[in-house]
Design a protein around this motif. Structure first.
Motif, mmCIF file in Angstrom:
data_model
loop_
_atom_site.group_PDB
_atom_site.id
_atom_site.type_symbol
_atom_site.label_atom_id
_atom_site.label_comp_id
_atom_site.label_asym_id
_atom_site.label_seq_id
_atom_site.Cartn_x
_atom_site.Cartn_y
_atom_site.Cartn_z
ATOM 1 N N ASP A 245 41.418 -14.088 9.308
ATOM 2 C CA ASP A 245 39.799 -13.604 8.816
ATOM 3 C C ASP A 245 39.727 -12.373 9.258
ATOM 4 N N ALA A 246 39.845 -11.564 9.882
ATOM 5 C CA ALA A 246 40.281 -10.556 9.730
ATOM 6 C C ALA A 246 40.253 -9.205 8.784
ATOM 7 N N VAL A 247 39.754 -8.081 9.007
ATOM 8 C CA VAL A 247 40.147 -6.992 8.484
ATOM 9 C C VAL A 247 41.996 -6.808 8.956
ATOM 10 N N THR A 248 42.277 -6.906 9.803
ATOM 11 C CA THR A 248 43.691 -6.536 11.014
ATOM 12 C C THR A 248 44.376 -7.687 9.798
ATOM 13 N N SER A 249 44.313 -8.764 9.478
ATOM 14 C CA SER A 249 45.235 -9.695 8.754
ATOM 15 C C SER A 249 44.968 -9.383 7.578
ATOM 16 N N LYS A 250 44.534 -8.402 6.929
ATOM 17 C CA LYS A 250 44.292 -8.199 4.980
ATOM 18 C C LYS A 250 44.402 -6.412 4.926
ATOM 19 N N GLY A 251 45.679 -6.446 5.714
ATOM 20 C CA GLY A 251 45.985 -4.871 5.093
ATOM 21 C C GLY A 251 45.271 -3.683 5.908
#
Length: 315
Positions: A245-251
């Motif tokens: 759910d973190a931004v690191t998993s969303k590009g």
């Protein structure tokens, strides 16, 4: 202690943090809000999403001051804070400041904050105006949930603290009085210096374990149970997929931009130099963020993209 809670707020700066913070203020109080930002599109978007009749768009910062009892500001850098407060004819201090409270949540150098604070005090001959540095920590996700931390340049025993606490509690979970003027920023620079180094160290440790054959999620869980446990690893691990759910998993889209971490690390190093505080890791960490922020592949991404800078092949 009962406080005289403002009925009319002003807000300048609706960026990645300011927008959700101002949204929380509206949701958790009955006050009306005057807003201003250099981006007209974000002003229109905020106003269109707000409850009917409670948000007005100002033409400049001066109007925000004129129409409000308490004004909050959060902009990227010290030069922007100066522009917002000190610009002749259109800045906040060109408006009526008598009896009002100004809260700056920007992360800037302490000297600029004190300069602006002095100007705020001088703007009111009756000496009834107040200015506080109250930078924030917790990221955009924390701001959206209303659980951020405010580091406040005020003493716990100050007569204004109950009011500051009541206002900021609408947007955050922890409201910390750091002892006096400028010390909110002192705490924030110390915090971001450590946070930046932890993110870089976590990136290195994850890369090391993965190179040695450990699954990244298993490695992260292991770190979380040992002496290396830290907030970055468990909440916004730099390796994509570890924290879904973190931004690191969303590009790495959204979050705290890498160039802002570069700015804050440099501000911390400058503050350390001025205070005579020795830094051992700072120069290397700053170099990493400077390099990542200057690379078009990573610029404008969340600062934990320093992991990608570390592992991606150089051009």
């Amino acid at each position: 202690m009962a406080v005289d809670y403002p009925k009319r707020f002003g807000w300048v700066g609706l960026g990645a943090m300011g927008f959700p913070m101002a949204t929380q203020l509206l949701q958790n109080s009955s006050a009306n809000l005057w807003i201003f930002d250099v981006d007209q599109r974000v002003l229109n978007r905020f106003a269109s999403d707000a409850p009917d009749g409670r948000v007005r768009i100002a033409t400049n910062a001066k109007q925000v001051a004129d129409e409000s009892e308490c004004i909050l500001t959060i902009v990227p850098a010290g030069k922007h804070v100066k522009e917002v407060y000190l610009s002749p004819e259109v800045g906040l201090l060109a408006g009526n400041t008598s009896g009002k409270v100004f809260i700056d949540c920007s992360t800037i150098d302490i000297e600029t904050s004190k300069t602006v604070g002095d100007a705020v005090k001088m703007s009111d001959p009756q000496n009834s105006v107040a200015f506080f540095d109250c930078p924030v920590s917790g990221g955009t996700a924390g701001a959206e949930k209303g659980i951020i931390t405010f580091m406040c340049g005020i003493a716990a025993e100050d007569e204004k603290f109950p009011l500051i606490h009541a206002i900021l509690k609408t947007m955050g979970k922890s409201i910390l009085p750091m002892g006096g003027r400028g010390l909110g920023l002192a705490a924030k620079l110390s915090n971001n210096y450590l946070s930046g180094i932890i993110a870089l160290a976590t990136s290195e440790a994850m890369n090391l374990g993965m190179k040695l054959g450990i699954d990244p999620k298993i490695l992260s869980d292991c770190l979380d149970k040992g002496s290396a446990a830290n907030w970055v690893n468990s909440t916004v691990n730099p390796v994509p997929g570890v924290c879904p759910d973190a931004v690191t998993s969303k590009g790495y889209e959204g979050g705290f931009k890498v160039q802002l971490m570069e700015k804050d690390m440099k501000l911390a190093a400058e503050a350390a130099h001025n205070a005579g505080a020795k830094l051992v890791l700072g120069e290397t960490a700053i170099g990493a963020y400077v390099s990542a922020a200057s690379d078009p592949r990573y610029r404008d991404k969340d600062s934990r993209v320093v992991y990608k800078w570390l592992v991606d092949p150089r051009d």
